[in-house]
Design a protein around this motif. Structure first.
Motif, PDB file in Angstrom:
ATOM      1  N   VAL A 262      31.939 -48.258  35.740  1.00 48.43           N
ATOM      2  CA  VAL A 262      31.920 -47.340  35.089  1.00 48.43           C
ATOM      3  C   VAL A 262      33.273 -47.355  34.041  1.00 48.43           C
ATOM      4  CG1 VAL A 262      32.589 -44.226  35.279  1.00 48.43           C
ATOM      5  CG2 VAL A 262      31.235 -45.903  36.998  1.00 48.43           C
ATOM      6  N   VAL A 263      32.993 -47.603  32.985  1.00 50.24           N
ATOM      7  CA  VAL A 263      33.951 -48.200  32.245  1.00 50.24           C
ATOM      8  C   VAL A 263      35.188 -46.090  31.567  1.00 50.24           C
ATOM      9  CG1 VAL A 263      33.588 -49.939  31.459  1.00 50.24           C
ATOM     10  CG2 VAL A 263      33.043 -48.674  29.510  1.00 50.24           C
ATOM     11  N   PHE A 264      36.066 -46.408  31.148  1.00 50.81           N
ATOM     12  CA  PHE A 264      37.084 -45.752  30.587  1.00 50.81           C
ATOM     13  C   PHE A 264      37.970 -45.997  29.902  1.00 50.81           C
ATOM     14  CE2 PHE A 264      40.975 -42.481  31.011  1.00 50.81           C
ATOM     15  CZ  PHE A 264      40.969 -41.555  30.171  1.00 50.81           C
ATOM     16  N   TRP A 265      38.238 -45.781  28.363  1.00 53.32           N
ATOM     17  CA  TRP A 265      39.760 -45.729  27.883  1.00 53.32           C
ATOM     18  C   TRP A 265      39.861 -44.611  26.952  1.00 53.32           C
ATOM     19  CZ3 TRP A 265      43.638 -49.393  26.946  1.00 53.32           C
ATOM     20  CH2 TRP A 265      43.352 -49.645  25.985  1.00 53.32           C
ATOM     21  N   ASN A 266      41.208 -44.182  27.162  1.00 52.85           N
ATOM     22  CA  ASN A 266      41.801 -42.897  26.715  1.00 52.85           C
ATOM     23  C   ASN A 266      42.015 -42.813  25.609  1.00 52.85           C
ATOM     24  OD1 ASN A 266      42.457 -40.298  27.056  1.00 52.85           O
ATOM     25  ND2 ASN A 266      44.169 -39.856  28.097  1.00 52.85           N
ATOM     26  N   GLY A 267      40.689 -43.001  24.197  1.00 56.91           N
ATOM     27  CA  GLY A 267      41.153 -43.548  23.176  1.00 56.91           C
ATOM     28  C   GLY A 267      39.550 -43.264  22.065  1.00 56.91           C
ATOM     29  N   SER A 268      39.759 -43.980  21.567  1.00 56.56           N
ATOM     30  CA  SER A 268      38.404 -43.316  20.912  1.00 56.56           C
ATOM     31  C   SER A 268      37.512 -45.038  20.450  1.00 56.56           C
ATOM     32  CB  SER A 268      38.753 -43.826  19.086  1.00 56.56           C
ATOM     33  OG  SER A 268      39.219 -45.810  19.136  1.00 56.56           O
ATOM     34  N   GLU A 269      36.394 -44.873  19.868  1.00 56.31           N
ATOM     35  CA  GLU A 269      35.400 -45.761  20.863  1.00 56.31           C
ATOM     36  C   GLU A 269      35.930 -46.624  19.850  1.00 56.31           C
ATOM     37  OE1 GLU A 269      31.340 -44.342  19.314  1.00 56.31           O
ATOM     38  OE2 GLU A 269      30.476 -45.974  20.199  1.00 56.31           O
ATOM     39  N   GLU A 270      36.124 -47.361  18.498  1.00 54.41           N
ATOM     40  CA  GLU A 270      36.908 -48.134  18.238  1.00 54.41           C
ATOM     41  C   GLU A 270      38.192 -49.055  18.966  1.00 54.41           C
ATOM     42  OE1 GLU A 270      38.287 -47.402  14.400  1.00 54.41           O
ATOM     43  OE2 GLU A 270      38.336 -49.711  13.335  1.00 54.41           O
ATOM     44  N   GLU A 271      39.055 -48.210  19.787  1.00 52.94           N
ATOM     45  CA  GLU A 271      39.653 -49.213  20.411  1.00 52.94           C
ATOM     46  C   GLU A 271      38.882 -49.100  21.955  1.00 52.94           C
ATOM     47  OE1 GLU A 271      43.209 -45.519  18.920  1.00 52.94           O
ATOM     48  OE2 GLU A 271      42.441 -45.073  21.275  1.00 52.94           O
ATOM     49  N   GLY A 272      37.927 -48.147  22.487  1.00 54.87           N
ATOM     50  CA  GLY A 272      37.028 -48.502  23.528  1.00 54.87           C
ATOM     51  C   GLY A 272      36.997 -49.758  23.657  1.00 54.87           C
ATOM     52  N   ARG A 273      35.571 -49.912  22.587  1.00 58.97           N
ATOM     53  CA  ARG A 273      35.508 -50.820  21.964  1.00 58.97           C
ATOM     54  C   ARG A 273      35.268 -52.485  22.426  1.00 58.97           C
ATOM     55  NH1 ARG A 273      29.693 -50.572  21.961  1.00 58.97           N
ATOM     56  NH2 ARG A 273      29.117 -47.912  21.687  1.00 58.97           N
ATOM     57  N   ALA A 274      36.896 -52.204  21.112  1.00 55.95           N
ATOM     58  CA  ALA A 274      37.383 -54.108  21.509  1.00 55.95           C
ATOM     59  C   ALA A 274      38.512 -54.447  22.891  1.00 55.95           C
ATOM     60  CB  ALA A 274      39.180 -53.459  20.663  1.00 55.95           C
ATOM     61  N   HIS A 275      38.917 -52.694  23.469  1.00 56.95           N
ATOM     62  CA  HIS A 275      39.066 -53.258  25.005  1.00 56.95           C
ATOM     63  C   HIS A 275      38.592 -53.696  25.502  1.00 56.95           C
ATOM     64  CE1 HIS A 275      42.568 -53.251  27.713  1.00 56.95           C
ATOM     65  NE2 HIS A 275      41.390 -52.405  28.708  1.00 56.95           N
ATOM     66  N   TYR A 276      36.968 -53.423  25.717  1.00 59.07           N
ATOM     67  CA  TYR A 276      36.168 -53.620  26.628  1.00 59.07           C
ATOM     68  C   TYR A 276      35.199 -55.055  26.393  1.00 59.07           C
ATOM     69  CZ  TYR A 276      37.551 -50.195  29.759  1.00 59.07           C
ATOM     70  OH  TYR A 276      37.919 -49.136  30.222  1.00 59.07           O
ATOM     71  N   LYS A 277      35.840 -55.419  24.827  1.00 61.05           N
ATOM     72  CA  LYS A 277      35.123 -56.785  24.025  1.00 61.05           C
ATOM     73  C   LYS A 277      34.432 -57.623  24.935  1.00 61.05           C
ATOM     74  CE  LYS A 277      34.264 -58.824  19.863  1.00 61.05           C
ATOM     75  NZ  LYS A 277      34.109 -60.138  19.883  1.00 61.05           N
ATOM     76  N   PRO A 278      34.716 -58.182  25.982  1.00 59.15           N
ATOM     77  CA  PRO A 278      34.349 -59.641  26.953  1.00 59.15           C
ATOM     78  C   PRO A 278      33.975 -58.926  27.536  1.00 59.15           C
ATOM     79  CG  PRO A 278      37.193 -59.267  26.133  1.00 59.15           C
ATOM     80  CD  PRO A 278      36.704 -58.093  25.988  1.00 59.15           C
ATOM     81  N   PHE A 279      33.377 -57.656  28.440  1.00 63.22           N
ATOM     82  CA  PHE A 279      32.417 -57.097  28.635  1.00 63.22           C
ATOM     83  C   PHE A 279      31.222 -56.739  28.341  1.00 63.22           C
ATOM     84  CE2 PHE A 279      34.054 -55.711  33.201  1.00 63.22           C
ATOM     85  CZ  PHE A 279      35.350 -56.647  32.524  1.00 63.22           C
ATOM     86  N   LEU A 280      31.641 -56.367  26.962  1.00 58.13           N
ATOM     87  CA  LEU A 280      30.030 -56.001  26.461  1.00 58.13           C
ATOM     88  C   LEU A 280      29.549 -57.094  25.231  1.00 58.13           C
ATOM     89  CD1 LEU A 280      31.644 -52.807  24.460  1.00 58.13           C
ATOM     90  CD2 LEU A 280      30.308 -52.556  25.874  1.00 58.13           C
ATOM     91  N   ASP A 281      30.554 -57.707  25.226  1.00 56.68           N
ATOM     92  CA  ASP A 281      29.857 -59.479  24.933  1.00 56.68           C
ATOM     93  C   ASP A 281      28.831 -60.633  26.203  1.00 56.68           C
ATOM     94  OD1 ASP A 281      30.945 -59.208  22.581  1.00 56.68           O
ATOM     95  OD2 ASP A 281      32.576 -60.560  23.137  1.00 56.68           O
ATOM     96  N   LEU A 282      28.979 -59.407  26.699  1.00 57.24           N
ATOM     97  CA  LEU A 282      28.083 -60.595  28.447  1.00 57.24           C
ATOM     98  C   LEU A 282      27.215 -59.350  28.407  1.00 57.24           C
ATOM     99  CD1 LEU A 282      30.947 -61.512  30.999  1.00 57.24           C
ATOM    100  CD2 LEU A 282      29.405 -63.098  29.295  1.00 57.24           C
ATOM    101  N   ASN A 283      26.760 -59.100  26.885  1.00 60.19           N
ATOM    102  CA  ASN A 283      24.689 -58.541  26.980  1.00 60.19           C
ATOM    103  C   ASN A 283      24.318 -57.473  28.176  1.00 60.19           C
ATOM    104  OD1 ASN A 283      24.776 -59.776  24.699  1.00 60.19           O
ATOM    105  ND2 ASN A 283      24.239 -61.370  25.491  1.00 60.19           N
ATOM    106  N   PRO A 284      25.407 -56.738  28.826  1.00 57.36           N
ATOM    107  CA  PRO A 284      24.421 -55.563  29.832  1.00 57.36           C
ATOM    108  C   PRO A 284      23.407 -55.392  29.148  1.00 57.36           C
ATOM    109  CG  PRO A 284      26.216 -54.181  28.154  1.00 57.36           C
ATOM    110  CD  PRO A 284      26.390 -55.801  27.440  1.00 57.36           C
ATOM    111  N   ILE A 285      22.471 -55.074  30.652  1.00 56.14           N
ATOM    112  CA  ILE A 285      21.073 -54.507  30.615  1.00 56.14           C
ATOM    113  C   ILE A 285      21.381 -53.298  29.959  1.00 56.14           C
ATOM    114  CG2 ILE A 285      19.768 -56.054  31.420  1.00 56.14           C
ATOM    115  CD1 ILE A 285      19.584 -55.088  34.375  1.00 56.14           C
ATOM    116  N   VAL A 286      22.041 -52.852  31.028  1.00 55.40           N
ATOM    117  CA  VAL A 286      22.102 -51.198  30.277  1.00 55.40           C
ATOM    118  C   VAL A 286      23.651 -50.932  30.151  1.00 55.40           C
ATOM    119  CG1 VAL A 286      22.312 -48.413  31.425  1.00 55.40           C
ATOM    120  CG2 VAL A 286      21.495 -50.012  31.612  1.00 55.40           C
ATOM    121  N   ASN A 287      24.173 -50.316  28.331  1.00 54.13           N
ATOM    122  CA  ASN A 287      25.181 -49.497  28.290  1.00 54.13           C
ATOM    123  C   ASN A 287      25.273 -48.237  27.691  1.00 54.13           C
ATOM    124  OD1 ASN A 287      26.619 -49.095  26.451  1.00 54.13           O
ATOM    125  ND2 ASN A 287      27.055 -50.771  24.592  1.00 54.13           N
ATOM    126  N   THR A 288      25.347 -46.978  28.016  1.00 50.58           N
ATOM    127  CA  THR A 288      25.794 -46.124  27.956  1.00 50.58           C
ATOM    128  C   THR A 288      26.842 -45.749  26.998  1.00 50.58           C
ATOM    129  OG1 THR A 288      26.635 -44.700  29.536  1.00 50.58           O
ATOM    130  CG2 THR A 288      24.334 -45.625  29.653  1.00 50.58           C
TER     131      THR A 288
END
Ligand SMILES: Cc1cc2nc3c(=O)[nH]c(=O)nc-3n(C[C@H](O)[C@H](O)[C@H](O)COP(=O)(O)OP(=O)(O)OC[C@H]3O[C@@H](n4cnc5c(N)ncnc54)[C@H](O)[C@@H]3O)c2cc1C
Length: 474
Positions: free
Chosen positions: A258-284
């Motif tokens: 359960v991830v949280f970044w107190n900011g915009s989608e752009e900032e959040g995606r940049a912050h969690y990029k290493p996680f997102l790059d690992l191809n989660p099977i679910v990404n909400t």
């Protein structure tokens, strides 16, 4: 007129006894196994009602429980054969004033606070599941997604109205009854019934980046080194993530974030990029309204099941321990499928700098710069046998974390107290927490807490959480 009839006549709220049609509903708690059959449930309207209920209970030797949101997994807001003071019916609203303060009834849920505050563009640290209660969560410390920026819930508490065992009403703050104010910030429900909490609010953007990422357990090999590295560098104040090691609905082992970044989608995606790059099977994940943040997990932890929670503090994340826990969860759920519905092990990655910037001893809560973990088990039947197996599983998973170098000795490692359900019984009893647990939990603060217990609750009317014995007079 009988004592009870006189009590009822003076009482403004509702008194429910077993023959009342709403009595059974009034006993319900988040964890079905923490429910007990009270003699009286008192839905109080105001502090006079709270005082009356306490007086009646003391005069009739009825043990007392105080209910907030009803989420304590150890039964500390239920009482077999006693009197429950319940504020959920008449004292559950949150009102925001022009000074950015939230005035919150002692029976409120976090949903009420989040919604009322964000309507003014404000927020404060609160429970990450918004059907939990403000009462118990606050008095035990209170972690939440905004803790990295604003500290614990108790660090935002500016005032409380407390009804003590003798029925007196006290305002507690840094300037009024500061000793009581110190005690309730981490000392739990040991000192009285809090009729109102006043929390400081902070400007909050209306949308935040948050959501769930789910990976197969095999991804732990790539995920854990990332997490270890991130933890070593120190978490950013605007982030928090929870890591849940469990099995999915199809029983395949998985890891949920359960991830949280107190900011915009752009900032959040940049912050969690290493996680997102690992191809989660679910990404909400995405930018969501702030008031949805603390509801993301609501349906994963529904009311009315048999729950057992066992917490731990760990020096930090560890690849081998996470993998071992994942493997044992698979084996244990399979081996005990007749008993166990679900096993999860949850790590809570709170940024700790702000929390630990409050000097030790400034509140009754012990600041611990360690990773908070909790075993979270749903079991099928509230029987001695099922509870015994559940306990054994929880202990085994916690013991795995004890193999980590640098972990605190087991008897000193209480984990986050609000998750503890060690003393829960499958029987209709009023469990008592061993005093050794309170010693470990409160540490150096216990001496002062015991002195304040003597001052405010010498007869131990409030003793259902990590209880504190009053200091013996010198
Ligand atoms: C699904 C779930 C999610 C959670 N998430 C978080 C989280 O994000 N952060 C966190 O810090 N903790 C979290 N917790 C732990 C939570 O802090 C405890 O379960 C806490 O006991 C919940 O408070 P409550 O008021 O709902 O519980 P209750 O069972 O009503 O009360 C718990 C204790 O507090 C006392 N109490 C409650 N209200 C009052 C009052 N007004 N005056 C005096 N005493 C009172 C009760 O007597 C009892 O001893 C979570 C728990 C669950 C089950």
């Amino acid at each position: 007129m009988s004592d009870f009839a006189a009590f009822k006549q003076a009482f403004k709220g509702d008194l429910l006894t077993p023959e009342h049609p709403e009595y059974e509903k009034a006993l319900e708690r988040w964890a079905a196994n923490s429910q007990r059959r009270a003699a009286i449930v008192a839905f109080v309207k105001d502090t006079d009602d709270i005082s009356l209920a306490l007086k009646y209970a003391r005069e009739h030797n009825l043990p007392v429980a105080v209910k907030g949101g009803g989420h304590n997994p150890a039964g500390s807001s239920s009482v077999e054969g006693g009197l429950v003071i319940d504020q959920s019916k008449y004292r559950s609203a949150a009102r925001i004033d022009a000074k950015k303060l939230a005035y919150i009834g002692g029976g409120a849920l976090w949903e009420a606070v989040d919604k009322a505050a964000i309507a003014h563009g404000l927020a404060t640290t609160g429970g990450t599941v918004n059907h939990t209660g403000v009462g118990g969560l606050t008095l035990g410390g209170g972690y939440g997604f905004l803790a990295g920026e604003h500290g614990l819930v108790i660090d935002n508490l500016v005032q409380a109205t407390v009804v003590t065992a003798d029925g007196k009403v006290h305002v507690a703050s840094t300037t009024e009854n500061p000793d009581l104010f110190w005690a309730i910030r981490g000392g739990g429900s040991n000192f009285g019934v809090v009729a109102e909490f006043v929390l400081k609010l902070h400007p909050q953007r209306r949308t935040v980046f948050a959501g769930l990422l789910i990976y197969p357990a095999s991804a732990l090999d790539q995920l854990m080194p990332l997490i270890v590295e991130k933890y070593k560098k120190g978490l950013k104040a605007k982030e928090t993530f929870l890591q849940v090691i469990t099995r999915g609905p199809d029983q395949s082992p998985c890891v949920v974030f359960v991830v949280f970044w107190n900011g915009s989608e752009e900032e959040g995606r940049a912050h969690y990029k290493p996680f997102l790059d690992l191809n989660p099977i679910v990404n909400t994940c995405g930018e969501i309204p702030f008031e949805r943040l603390n509801s993301l997990q609501n349906d994963k932890v529904p009311h009315g099941k048999n729950y057992y929670l066992k917490p731990i503090y760990q020096p930090g994340p560890d690849v081998d321990i996470a993998k071992k826990i994942s493997q044992r969860i698979v084996e244990l759920t399979s081996a005990h499928s007749d008993v166990i519905e679900e096993i999860s092990f949850i790590y809570e990655f709170w940024p700790l700098d702000k929390i630990c910037s409050v000097p030790q001893g400034e509140t009754a809560f012990q600041r611990i710069r360690r990773l908070s973990g909790v075993t979270h088990i749903i079991f099928k039947e509230n029987t001695e046998e099922h509870l015994k197996i559940t306990r054994m599983i929880a202990k085994e998973l916690i013991d795995i974390t004890h193999t980590m170098k640098g972990n605190l000795p087991e008897d000193q490692n209480t984990g986050y107290a609000n998750y503890n359900s060690d003393q829960i019984s499958s029987l209709a009893t009023n469990e008592v927490m061993p005093t050794s647990k309170s010693e470990a939990l409160f540490g150096d603060n216990l001496k002062r807490l015991a002195e304040l217990k003597r001052k405010y609750d010498p007869e131990m009317v409030f003793s259902k959480w990590f209880s504190i014995s009053p200091a013996v007079a010198a």
